[in-house]
Design a protein around this motif. Structure first.
Motif, mmCIF file in Angstrom:
data_model
loop_
_atom_site.group_PDB
_atom_site.id
_atom_site.type_symbol
_atom_site.label_atom_id
_atom_site.label_comp_id
_atom_site.label_asym_id
_atom_site.label_seq_id
_atom_site.Cartn_x
_atom_site.Cartn_y
_atom_site.Cartn_z
ATOM 1 N N LEU A 90 -26.566 27.270 -41.763
ATOM 2 C CA LEU A 90 -25.576 26.269 -41.356
ATOM 3 C C LEU A 90 -25.288 26.442 -39.859
ATOM 4 O O LEU A 90 -24.283 27.029 -39.457
ATOM 5 N N TRP A 91 -26.180 25.908 -39.053
ATOM 6 C CA TRP A 91 -26.147 26.140 -37.608
ATOM 7 C C TRP A 91 -24.855 25.674 -36.954
ATOM 8 O O TRP A 91 -24.418 26.232 -35.948
ATOM 9 N N TYR A 92 -24.232 24.633 -37.530
ATOM 10 C CA TYR A 92 -23.047 24.057 -36.889
ATOM 11 C C TYR A 92 -21.826 24.956 -37.011
ATOM 12 O O TYR A 92 -20.831 24.754 -36.325
ATOM 13 N N LYS A 93 -21.908 25.964 -37.899
ATOM 14 C CA LYS A 93 -20.759 26.846 -38.096
ATOM 15 C C LYS A 93 -20.446 27.670 -36.849
ATOM 16 O O LYS A 93 -19.297 27.932 -36.542
ATOM 17 N N ASN A 94 -21.485 28.148 -36.177
ATOM 18 C CA ASN A 94 -21.241 29.011 -35.017
ATOM 19 C C ASN A 94 -21.823 28.384 -33.747
ATOM 20 O O ASN A 94 -22.327 29.079 -32.871
ATOM 21 N N ALA A 95 -21.720 27.065 -33.654
ATOM 22 C CA ALA A 95 -22.259 26.358 -32.490
ATOM 23 C C ALA A 95 -21.211 26.273 -31.380
ATOM 24 O O ALA A 95 -20.029 26.554 -31.598
ATOM 25 N N VAL A 96 -21.664 25.940 -30.183
ATOM 26 C CA VAL A 96 -20.765 25.569 -29.090
ATOM 27 C C VAL A 96 -21.169 24.157 -28.668
ATOM 28 O O VAL A 96 -22.272 23.936 -28.173
ATOM 29 N N VAL A 97 -20.283 23.206 -28.933
ATOM 30 C CA VAL A 97 -20.598 21.799 -28.687
ATOM 31 C C VAL A 97 -20.031 21.384 -27.333
ATOM 32 O O VAL A 97 -18.923 21.795 -26.962
ATOM 33 N N TYR A 98 -20.797 20.594 -26.597
ATOM 34 C CA TYR A 98 -20.389 20.124 -25.266
ATOM 35 C C TYR A 98 -20.571 18.614 -25.257
ATOM 36 O O TYR A 98 -21.658 18.100 -25.489
ATOM 37 N N CYS A 99 -19.472 17.918 -25.022
ATOM 38 C CA CYS A 99 -19.493 16.459 -25.056
ATOM 39 C C CYS A 99 -19.650 15.904 -23.653
ATOM 40 O O CYS A 99 -18.962 16.344 -22.727
ATOM 41 N N LEU A 100 -20.547 14.963 -23.482
ATOM 42 C CA LEU A 100 -20.702 14.357 -22.158
ATOM 43 C C LEU A 100 -21.122 12.904 -22.285
ATOM 44 O O LEU A 100 -21.594 12.449 -23.320
ATOM 45 N N SER A 101 -20.935 12.200 -21.184
ATOM 46 C CA SER A 101 -21.369 10.823 -21.091
ATOM 47 C C SER A 101 -22.555 10.795 -20.136
ATOM 48 O O SER A 101 -22.452 11.282 -19.008
ATOM 49 N N ASP B 10 -15.287 35.254 -9.994
ATOM 50 C CA ASP B 10 -14.006 35.094 -10.674
ATOM 51 C C ASP B 10 -13.666 33.642 -11.011
ATOM 52 O O ASP B 10 -12.536 33.333 -11.390
ATOM 53 N N SER B 11 -14.638 32.750 -10.865
ATOM 54 C CA SER B 11 -14.343 31.332 -11.091
ATOM 55 C C SER B 11 -14.092 31.049 -12.565
ATOM 56 O O SER B 11 -14.477 31.820 -13.453
ATOM 57 N N LEU B 12 -13.477 29.886 -12.823
ATOM 58 C CA LEU B 12 -13.278 29.456 -14.204
ATOM 59 C C LEU B 12 -14.625 29.288 -14.902
ATOM 60 O O LEU B 12 -14.782 29.632 -16.075
ATOM 61 N N LEU B 13 -15.601 28.771 -14.184
ATOM 62 C CA LEU B 13 -16.936 28.568 -14.769
ATOM 63 C C LEU B 13 -17.510 29.885 -15.277
ATOM 64 O O LEU B 13 -18.016 29.966 -16.402
ATOM 65 N N ASN B 14 -17.428 30.926 -14.456
ATOM 66 C CA ASN B 14 -17.985 32.209 -14.885
ATOM 67 C C ASN B 14 -17.142 32.862 -15.972
ATOM 68 O O ASN B 14 -17.664 33.546 -16.851
ATOM 69 N N TRP B 15 -15.834 32.626 -15.922
ATOM 70 C CA TRP B 15 -14.990 33.091 -17.034
ATOM 71 C C TRP B 15 -15.440 32.428 -18.331
ATOM 72 O O TRP B 15 -15.586 33.075 -19.374
ATOM 73 N N MET B 16 -15.653 31.110 -18.248
ATOM 74 C CA MET B 16 -16.031 30.348 -19.442
ATOM 75 C C MET B 16 -17.362 30.840 -20.008
ATOM 76 O O MET B 16 -17.519 30.984 -21.219
ATOM 77 N N GLU B 17 -18.299 31.101 -19.111
ATOM 78 C CA GLU B 17 -19.619 31.559 -19.575
ATOM 79 C C GLU B 17 -19.473 32.888 -20.332
ATOM 80 O O GLU B 17 -20.058 33.073 -21.402
ATOM 81 N N ARG B 18 -18.690 33.800 -19.773
ATOM 82 C CA ARG B 18 -18.488 35.087 -20.453
ATOM 83 C C ARG B 18 -17.751 34.896 -21.779
ATOM 84 O O ARG B 18 -18.086 35.506 -22.791
ATOM 85 N N ALA B 19 -16.735 34.031 -21.764
ATOM 86 C CA ALA B 19 -15.957 33.812 -22.989
ATOM 87 C C ALA B 19 -16.833 33.192 -24.084
ATOM 88 O O ALA B 19 -16.768 33.592 -25.252
ATOM 89 N N LEU B 20 -17.679 32.231 -23.697
ATOM 90 C CA LEU B 20 -18.537 31.588 -24.695
ATOM 91 C C LEU B 20 -19.552 32.582 -25.253
ATOM 92 O O LEU B 20 -19.841 32.586 -26.445
ATOM 93 N N ARG B 21 -20.083 33.415 -24.376
ATOM 94 C CA ARG B 21 -21.049 34.409 -24.853
ATOM 95 C C ARG B 21 -20.390 35.338 -25.874
ATOM 96 O O ARG B 21 -20.944 35.618 -26.930
ATOM 97 N N MET B 22 -19.188 35.808 -25.557
ATOM 98 C CA MET B 22 -18.505 36.704 -26.488
ATOM 99 C C MET B 22 -18.146 35.970 -27.770
ATOM 100 O O MET B 22 -18.298 36.495 -28.866
ATOM 101 N N ARG B 23 -17.706 34.725 -27.633
ATOM 102 C CA ARG B 23 -17.340 33.956 -28.823
ATOM 103 C C ARG B 23 -18.518 33.811 -29.782
ATOM 104 O O ARG B 23 -18.363 33.903 -31.009
#
Ligand code: MG
Length: 554
Positions: free
Chosen positions: A5-16, A438-451
């Motif tokens: 069930l791949w969607y259980k532990n996915a990270v979804v990114y919405c864009l136009s 220390d940018s938000l982008l790099n924080w997010m990347e680390r947070a997503l990896r850990m998540r």
């Protein structure tokens, strides 16, 4: 095999596609541009890209007015470009979800144009008509304050047609078996071109009974099962992620008792109460919303989000709660929309306060479900309140400090890029944040990896821990003999948070911090004492670091 069930532990990114990246310099984002940015998304930790509508459309509602379900709007490229894109995603192990907008079509769709000829047209019954103006024509608008009615007289057909949304979006008669068959055909078509499923727009309206005689529409839930059955035959791992802002007591109708209807739904009750918690520092209503949305079949999953492409809909909060969120995050009239929500992006709502942004994202990533991010929020993009309605939060992605944020070479971008001020592309852009550790982008990347390394959140059972500090949300997840603990301080003040080890199970003596070196040991009285800074948050693994070993034994 449950792990499929791949969607259980996915990270979804919405864009136009329209506002993400323009490759050919015509000012409009396109599939080739998006394909070139896939490595950026992959590097960020995104596993699944959700595309807003890109089918041929007059574009009067940002593509949610489809004029041809089987084609890419020429502004974005061709079907060939689309398949190149899904292929490139697949090469990186990424999946693609697309919007499925079948509650209504554009009034420019050939079906509707033909249907207007009258009952002799084979498409007439694909829409919902009345000879007289129905009594409830001034009720049930989706966009109150902007939209005037739900029935409009058509001069050609000489009949009234039903439109839950704007009048250029006539509702499809979804009870008509021919319409249902066509919806299945549309789903079959795109799965064949490589998509892993659909974000189904406006689900409660799609399955509602429609017509002039309908006083209170009844949901036809079995329709969801039929949609799903087709998907499972055509592509076994494809999913439907439903947009259904409904009362928690009907959630199981949407999921199905055996999980035979929608695979995923957005958790609107938690979303609204999360913003209330951020605004008020009171976590009790959020805990209640978590409890109310807990029941779901084991194969089903919630989509957890902060902001999306629509307004932040606060319609389900109590009036006093809603007012509190307005006061905190959207006090001016032009920040609000449709009498029920806030149209701003997340960063301006939170005053561009890095501590509060991290807190909000940390909460979203650790609530029970699959996180759904919105493009641009990973760098803290702002909004342009001069643009009408929801467009204020739909401005182009800010890639660099080049003209128009590097989004396009054209002098005329499809939508103005935000320039100047705190949120201008001149300094708020991907390139600058990449270089800054220390940018938000790099924080997010680390947070997503850990998540991604904490499947307990996606798969496990959760408990909101009882304690005496309403400004703190403490949640424990258990899965396969492992436990994790998340603690969030919603207050602007530091707080000492105490937790007896008994609340953490047999391994509760020790808490391993997953983001910093600040681990925790119980004190002499058997308690963890955690000093949380203002808006502070902690991600802990309960017990030692041998969890991978334990997990494989489980
Ligand atoms: Mg272009």
């Amino acid at each position: 095999m449950i792990k499929d069930l791949w969607y259980k532990n996915a990270v979804v990114y919405c864009l136009s596609v329209e506002t993400f990246m323009d490759s050919n310099g015509d000012g409009c984002g396109d599939f080739e541009g998006l394909t070139r940015r896939l490595d950026y998304l992959h590097g960020l930790g995104v596993t699944t890209v959700w595309l807003m509508p890109f089918q041929a459309s007059p574009g009067k509602d940002d593509g949610y007015d489809v004029a041809d379900y089987y084609n890419v709007d020429p502004r974005f490229g061709t079907l060939g470009d689309f398949v190149e894109f899904t292929h490139a995603a697949q090469q990186r192990g990424m999946r693609v979800l697309i919007d499925l907008v079948v509650n209504h079509t554009s009034d420019q769709h050939p079906w509707f144009k033909d249907a207007r000829k009258g009952p002799e047209s084979k498409y007439h019954d694909w829409y919902v008509w009345a000879d007289q103006k129905p009594k409830n024509a001034d009720e049930g608008m989706v966009f109150p304050g902007v939209q005037k009615s739900t029935w409009t007289y058509d001069e050609v057909a000489r009949r009234w047609y039903f439109h839950r949304f704007y009048k250029f979006q006539p509702d499809l008669n979804t009870a008509n078996p021919l319409v249902q068959a066509e919806i299945l055909k549309i789903m079959g078509f795109w799965t064949q071109l490589g998509v892993s499923g659909f974000r189904m727009d406006a689900v409660p309206f799609v399955i509602a009974t429609k017509g002039e005689k309908v006083v209170k529409s009844k949901p036809q839930y079995d329709m969801l099962r039929e949609f799903r059955e087709l998907l499972q035959w055509r592509r076994g791992d494809a999913i439907i992620l439903g947009e259904a802002n409904v009362q928690p007591k009907t959630n199981m109708e949407y999921f199905g008792d055996e999980g035979e209807r929608l695979h995923m739904m957005f958790n609107f009750p938690v979303n609204q109460n999360l913003f209330y918690a951020l605004a008020s520092g009171d976590t009790a209503p959020l805990a209640k919303a978590l409890a109310e949305t807990r029941p779901r079949p084991s194969t089903s999953q919630w989509g957890m989000f902060l902001r999306n492409h629509d307004e932040l809909d606060l319609g389900r909060l109590k009036p006093a709660q809603r007012q509190k969120v307005f006061d905190a995050f959207g006090p001016e009239k032009d920040m609000q929309l449709y009498d029920r929500g806030i149209r701003r992006r997340l960063a301006p709502m939170l005053g561009n306060d890095r501590r509060r942004l991290e807190l909000a994202y940390s909460l979203m990533l650790t609530l029970p479900g699959t996180p759904v991010l919105r493009y641009g929020d990973e760098i803290g993009m702002g909004d342009n309140l001069k643009l009408p309605e929801r467009n204020c939060a739909r401005t182009p992605m800010q890639w660099s400090d080049e003209p128009h944020g590097g989004f396009t070479q054209s002098k005329r971008p499809v939508m103005p890029v935000i320039g100047g001020g705190a949120y201008g592309f001149e300094h708020l852009n991907v390139a600058a944040q990449r270089r800054d550790p220390d940018s938000l982008l790099n924080w997010m990347e680390r947070a997503l990896r850990m998540r991604r390394e904490i499947p307990e959140v996606s798969w496990g059972d959760f408990e909101v821990l009882d304690h005496s500090q309403p400004g703190v949300l403490a949640m424990r997840y258990d899965w396969r003999n492992n436990s994790v603990l998340f603690v969030h301080n919603l207050l602007a003040d530091p707080i000492e948070f105490e937790l007896p080890r008994q609340k953490l199970g047999p391994d509760g003596k020790q808490l391993i911090n997953l983001l910093t070196e600040a681990h925790s040991q119980v004190d002499g009285r058997g308690r963890h004492r955690i000093l949380l800074e203002p808006y502070g948050y902690r991600w802990f693994r309960v017990g030692g670091l041998d969890y991978l070993l334990k997990r494989s034994e489980a």
